[in-house]
Write a protein that holds these residues in place. Structure first.
Motif, mmCIF file in Angstrom:
data_model
loop_
_atom_site.group_PDB
_atom_site.id
_atom_site.type_symbol
_atom_site.label_atom_id
_atom_site.label_comp_id
_atom_site.label_asym_id
_atom_site.label_seq_id
_atom_site.Cartn_x
_atom_site.Cartn_y
_atom_site.Cartn_z
ATOM 1 N N SER A 129 0.849 -1.191 0.000
ATOM 2 C CA SER A 129 0.000 0.000 0.000
ATOM 3 C C SER A 129 0.883 1.239 0.000
ATOM 4 C CB SER A 129 -0.920 0.018 1.230
ATOM 5 O OG SER A 129 -0.154 0.059 2.423
ATOM 6 N N LYS B 174 7.433 3.991 4.485
ATOM 7 C CA LYS B 174 6.681 4.411 5.664
ATOM 8 C C LYS B 174 7.652 4.661 6.817
ATOM 9 C CE LYS B 174 2.381 1.926 4.510
ATOM 10 N NZ LYS B 174 2.745 1.435 3.157
ATOM 11 N N TRP C 116 -0.821 11.422 4.902
ATOM 12 C CA TRP C 116 -0.575 10.480 6.007
ATOM 13 C C TRP C 116 0.345 11.190 7.000
ATOM 14 C CZ3 TRP C 116 0.019 8.990 0.821
ATOM 15 C CH2 TRP C 116 -0.974 8.140 0.336
ATOM 16 N N THR D 250 0.788 7.796 -8.073
ATOM 17 C CA THR D 250 0.480 6.553 -8.766
ATOM 18 C C THR D 250 -0.150 6.868 -10.111
ATOM 19 O OG1 THR D 250 -1.721 6.368 -7.771
ATOM 20 C CG2 THR D 250 0.097 5.301 -6.610
ATOM 21 N N VAL E 125 1.460 -1.239 -7.177
ATOM 22 C CA VAL E 125 0.436 -1.632 -6.219
ATOM 23 C C VAL E 125 -0.847 -1.902 -7.002
ATOM 24 C CG1 VAL E 125 1.400 -0.301 -4.296
ATOM 25 C CG2 VAL E 125 -0.302 0.764 -5.814
ATOM 26 N N SER F 42 -4.555 -0.771 -7.383
ATOM 27 C CA SER F 42 -5.494 0.294 -7.035
ATOM 28 C C SER F 42 -6.911 -0.264 -7.086
ATOM 29 C CB SER F 42 -5.372 1.461 -8.015
ATOM 30 O OG SER F 42 -4.106 2.068 -7.923
ATOM 31 N N ARG F 43 -7.741 0.117 -6.107
ATOM 32 C CA ARG F 43 -9.104 -0.401 -6.025
ATOM 33 C C ARG F 43 -10.105 0.728 -5.887
ATOM 34 N NH1 ARG F 43 -5.948 -3.870 -3.070
ATOM 35 N NH2 ARG F 43 -6.049 -6.061 -3.673
ATOM 36 N N GLU G 192 -10.369 -3.234 -9.957
ATOM 37 C CA GLU G 192 -8.948 -3.165 -9.654
ATOM 38 C C GLU G 192 -8.137 -2.890 -10.907
ATOM 39 O OE1 GLU G 192 -7.776 -6.790 -7.838
ATOM 40 O OE2 GLU G 192 -8.791 -6.377 -5.943
#
Length: 205
Positions: free
Chosen positions: A4, A9, A107, A152, A175, A177-178, A184
């Protein structure tokens, strides 16, 4: 567990996380013609997003573009702003119509953010998109005090790939994506740190 974003991170200190949340809550726009999206923008934004040339490549938009879904999209971003975790800005023309939007996912716990959005097709291929993105990346690093920006795009989105590569972003992988309806697609991921962004800017002059 599927990967994700952001892929990198790095925990932020409590003080930095709090500063980022405060900066997001206080953000109101990006220069002339850009402002915070409000509930009464829903009809105009839905009209702008209804063009397949605008919405088709973007997975963060509602699956169906209509007044109700776009109104929910705006309200969700206003709630995110209050939490210090997201923003939605619209770009308005001199005639008063919406000609673009910027969508920020933040974030604070990682001092990271993602930029999405689109310009009206008539404003594309004029260098405005790349120049506007660069100004926005500056703003995200300096005003929102982020340490990392990620982006992205679909694997066949050549325009965005070229812009991010030229801006100095590093390809970090892929990744899935949804959308809310479960649709997806694989997406390529780019990231850049504040330091790398400054170095890339210096090389470009």
């Amino acid at each position: 567990m599927p990967a994700s974003i952001p892929l990198t991170k790095t925990p932020a200190s409590p003080a930095r996380e709090a500063a980022i949340r405060a900066a997001v809550r206080g953000a109101a726009g990006l220069g002339a013609g850009s402002r915070l999206a409000q509930p009464d923008d829903a009809a105009a934004l839905a009209a702008f997003l209804s063009d397949p040339a605008v919405h088709a490549p973007i997975y963060t938009l509602p699956t169906e573009i209509m007044l109700e879904t776009v109104a929910d999209f705006i309200h969700a971003h206003l709630r995110e702003r209050e939490a210090g975790e997201g923003l939605l800005f619209v770009r308005v023309s001199e005639a008063g119509g919406i000609v673009g939007y910027s969508d920020f996912q933040i974030w604070p716990q990682w001092a990271a953010g993602e930029l999405g959005g689109a310009l009206h097709p008539s404003l594309q291929s004029q260098g405005r998109g790349a120049a506007g993105a660069a100004e926005t990346f500056d703003w995200m690093f300096e005003t929102l005090q982020l340490a990392l920006i990620c982006a992205t795009a679909a694997l066949d989105n050549i325009r965005t790939a070229r812009m991010l590569d030229a801006a100095g972003f590093e390809r970090r992988g892929e990744v899935t994506s949804r959308r809310a309806d479960g649709t997806e697609r694989p997406s390529r991921v780019w990231e850049i740190t504040r330091e790398a962004w400054r170095q890339a800017k210096a090389k470009r002059g």
